[in-house]
Scaffold this motif. Structure first.
Motif, PDB file in Angstrom:
ATOM      1  N   TYR A   1     -57.318  15.484  53.788  1.00  0.00           N
ATOM      2  CA  TYR A   1     -58.888  15.311  53.899  1.00  0.00           C
ATOM      3  C   TYR A   1     -59.311  15.287  52.438  1.00  0.00           C
ATOM      4  N   LYS A   2     -58.910  15.901  51.254  1.00  0.00           N
ATOM      5  CA  LYS A   2     -59.418  16.096  50.023  1.00  0.00           C
ATOM      6  C   LYS A   2     -59.129  14.765  49.286  1.00  0.00           C
ATOM      7  N   LYS A   3     -57.967  14.186  49.597  1.00  0.00           N
ATOM      8  CA  LYS A   3     -57.530  13.028  49.135  1.00  0.00           C
ATOM      9  C   LYS A   3     -57.795  11.733  50.001  1.00  0.00           C
ATOM     10  N   LYS A   4     -58.617  11.639  50.812  1.00  0.00           N
ATOM     11  CA  LYS A   4     -58.906  10.752  51.817  1.00  0.00           C
ATOM     12  C   LYS A   4     -59.751   9.423  51.190  1.00  0.00           C
TER      13      LYS A   4
ATOM     14  N   GLN B   1     -48.205  15.201  49.024  1.00  0.00           N
ATOM     15  CA  GLN B   1     -48.463  16.395  48.687  1.00  0.00           C
ATOM     16  C   GLN B   1     -48.051  16.792  47.228  1.00  0.00           C
TER      17      GLN B   1
ATOM     18  N   LYS C   1     -60.764  18.030  58.392  1.00  0.00           N
ATOM     19  CA  LYS C   1     -60.651  19.116  57.101  1.00  0.00           C
ATOM     20  C   LYS C   1     -59.910  20.407  57.683  1.00  0.00           C
ATOM     21  N   HIS C   2     -59.908  20.886  58.619  1.00  0.00           N
ATOM     22  CA  HIS C   2     -59.193  22.121  59.051  1.00  0.00           C
ATOM     23  C   HIS C   2     -57.609  21.944  59.508  1.00  0.00           C
TER      24      HIS C   2
ATOM     25  N   ARG D   1     -52.342  10.168  58.617  1.00  0.00           N
ATOM     26  CA  ARG D   1     -53.532  10.120  58.656  1.00  0.00           C
ATOM     27  C   ARG D   1     -54.114   9.565  59.684  1.00  0.00           C
TER      28      ARG D   1
ATOM     29  N   ASN E   1     -55.725  19.187  58.175  1.00  0.00           N
ATOM     30  CA  ASN E   1     -55.046  18.861  56.970  1.00  0.00           C
ATOM     31  C   ASN E   1     -56.067  18.805  55.931  1.00  0.00           C
ATOM     32  N   THR E   2     -56.096  19.795  55.330  1.00  0.00           N
ATOM     33  CA  THR E   2     -57.188  19.789  54.111  1.00  0.00           C
ATOM     34  C   THR E   2     -56.788  19.189  53.119  1.00  0.00           C
ATOM     35  N   LEU E   3     -55.702  19.076  52.534  1.00  0.00           N
ATOM     36  CA  LEU E   3     -54.950  18.378  51.413  1.00  0.00           C
ATOM     37  C   LEU E   3     -55.320  16.923  51.656  1.00  0.00           C
TER      38      LEU E   3
ATOM     39  N   THR F   1     -64.976  15.291  61.592  1.00  0.00           N
ATOM     40  CA  THR F   1     -64.767  15.437  60.211  1.00  0.00           C
ATOM     41  C   THR F   1     -64.334  16.905  59.970  1.00  0.00           C
TER      42      THR F   1
END
Length: 509
Positions: free
Chosen positions: A229-232, A306, A222-223, A133, A225-227, A218
């Motif tokens: 980013y969704k869990k940030k 993941q 997002k592009h 991250r 590491n989408t996963l 941002t």
């Protein structure tokens, strides 16, 4: 009724003197911990041409996590049994409830022992989402710095194009509105609204340099590491540290109050403490479930950010409940061998504890199989990777031999026999065996992540780290044993003025 024991004859309780054993265990813990961290420091150098310390050095983080989690499960199990005792108004277990309380109180020691996990060296080696991250965020910021001028120019072009489009549509529609029907008029008006929204969207992206850099960073995150980013919102450093201390305060607070009131009841005999513990236990159960579930999410499931499993919390809970009961059986027997609790504990108590051991052996196996079955049947890549890793190399043999056969079938078959549950030698042998299999279970959960995580998937077993696994386990075992004996020495080793003591003294099942 002749032969019944009277609780009034046991109102003075029994005091336990740990003697030198408590300090010997502390010395073992300190000595092993010092040795562990000397090895950790000695292997922490970065070789020429390398970016990170050696794999062996980083692998020691998994050793410490394994040891902490193993003994943490026993302490948390003690909290669970204390809560269950009060919430169900159990009578039979009153004479061993103080052992549950003392075992649960060691959770405070375990959180202190777990503090090295907060340091960057341990943390970054264990949970790859921490350095990943940080790396993605830094890369996103650099990308934003590099692309800000091009982005500003692109926004200017998009703004100009959107303004021209809006003006053109307004002009064209103004001419058409004169002869349009009602439906055509609505359509033409909608065209203007859509064009205005597109212009507003572009204008919304235009701001100060810092705002536009933040937007670029941002989007890049997002592009990239989408996963992650969704869990940030959950997987971020500040919230992770907050949760660590929330678990410590939550679990530690539960057992602190229950044990404090229990000791006060011994001193005063006031039944208000009995009622207070009952009410509090029911209220504490949701807090206990939440804290433990998310603790194992953070410490174990997030070893691979993941991967996910909705049954993970209850799987680790089942192991904690089962093996803490096994430890309580061994602790009870050790105390009786030294002359304690002989007048208050009978073979009926052993029988009941043996039945709980059997029940949670079945429950653990049911949850373990259910998790495996559901994940394998769904065949979702993010889920099956957990078992694919553990079906590779030695780990598949480990699972079949120690978990399927050793952890379930062996104790299950023996504990089915009623008479054996009343024989302390047999039930203690099964309890010791269960704790050994729990060692294999926690090892199987944590250690297979070490190879692929630290060697980019080229090795599944880092044999050199096995010695540090044992050293870490001995160190934490020393601190754990010290904690158990310390709390045992504070107050009576059974609740001597509990209203349910009569029922427990004379229990028959």
């Amino acid at each position: 009724m002749a032969g019944l024991k009277n609780a009034d004859n046991f109102a003075k309780g029994e005091s336990f003197n740990p003697g030198l054993l408590k300090w010997l265990l502390l010395m073992v813990g300190v000595g092993a911990a010092v040795l562990f961290f000397i090895i950790y420091a000695a292997t922490g150098g970065v070789a020429e041409g390398e970016d990170l310390p050696s794999v062996f050095h980083r692998g020691m983080s998994y050793s410490w996590l394994f040891a902490v989690v193993y003994f943490m499960t026993l302490a948390v199990g003690g909290i669970f049994w204390t809560l269950l005792h009060h919430a169900t108004n159990s009578g039979w277990g009153t004479v061993i409830r103080r052992l549950m309380e003392n075992l649960g109180s060691v959770v405070l020691v375990m959180f202190i022992v777990a503090l090295p996990l907060l340091t960057p060296g341990f943390r970054d080696a264990l949970w790859e989402w921490f350095p990943l991250r940080a790396e993605v965020l830094q890369e996103s910021k650099e990308h934003a710095e590099h692309e800000i001028d091009a982005y500003r120019a692109d926004l200017a072009k998009r703004k100009e194009a959107a303004e021209k489009t809006l003006e053109r549509i307004k002009t064209e529609n103004q001419e058409a509105l004169a002869t349009a029907t009602e439906n055509q008029r609505l359509y033409l008006q909608k065209e203007v609204i859509v064009a205005q929204e597109q212009l507003d969207e572009v204008l919304g992206e235009i701001g100060s340099d810092e705002e536009m850099k933040e937007h670029l960073a941002t989007e890049h995150f997002k592009h990239t590491n989408t996963l992650l980013y969704k869990k940030k919102g959950y997987l971020n450093e500040g919230f992770w540290y907050f949760r660590f201390f929330f678990y410590a305060v939550g679990l530690g607070g539960i057992i602190f109050f229950l044990r404090f009131w229990s000791i006060k009841q011994d001193q005063t005999g006031d039944p208000k403490y009995y009622r207070r513990m009952r009410r509090a236990a029911c209220g504490f159960l949701p807090l206990f479930a939440t804290a433990w579930t998310f603790l194992v999410f953070d410490w174990l499931m997030a070893l691979d950010y993941q991967w996910f499993s909705t049954m993970w919390g209850v799987y680790l809970f089942a192991g904690a409940a089962l093996n803490s009961m096994a430890f309580l059986i061994l602790l009870l027997t050790a105390l009786r061998a030294k002359g304690y609790l002989k007048e208050v504990v009978t073979m009926e108590h052993y029988h009941l504890m043996g039945k709980l051991l059997l029940a949670f052996t079945i429950f653990w196996a049911y949850i373990a199989f259910s998790q495996f079955f559901l994940i394998w049947y769904a065949n979702i890549t993010e889920e099956t990777k957990f078992y694919l890793t553990r079906n590779t190399a030695y780990w598949n043999t480990h699972a079949i031999l120690f978990l399927v056969i050793g952890h379930f079938f062996v104790p299950f078959v023996i504990l089915l026999i009623q008479g054996l549950k009343k024989k302390p030698v047999v039930i203690c042998a099964i309890a010791a065996w269960t704790l050994l299999m729990h060692f294999c279970d926690i090892y199987w959960i944590i250690i297979p992540e070490r190879g692929p995580s630290l060697t980019a998937g080229t090795e599944y077993i880092l044999a050199k780290n096995f010695i540090t696994d044992i050293i870490a386990w001995v160190a934490v075992a020393g601190f754990f044993g010290f904690g158990v004996l310390h709390f045992l020495g504070k107050g009576s080793i059974y609740p001597c003025r509990d209203p349910r003591l009569d029922e427990s003294l004379n229990v028959v099942n």
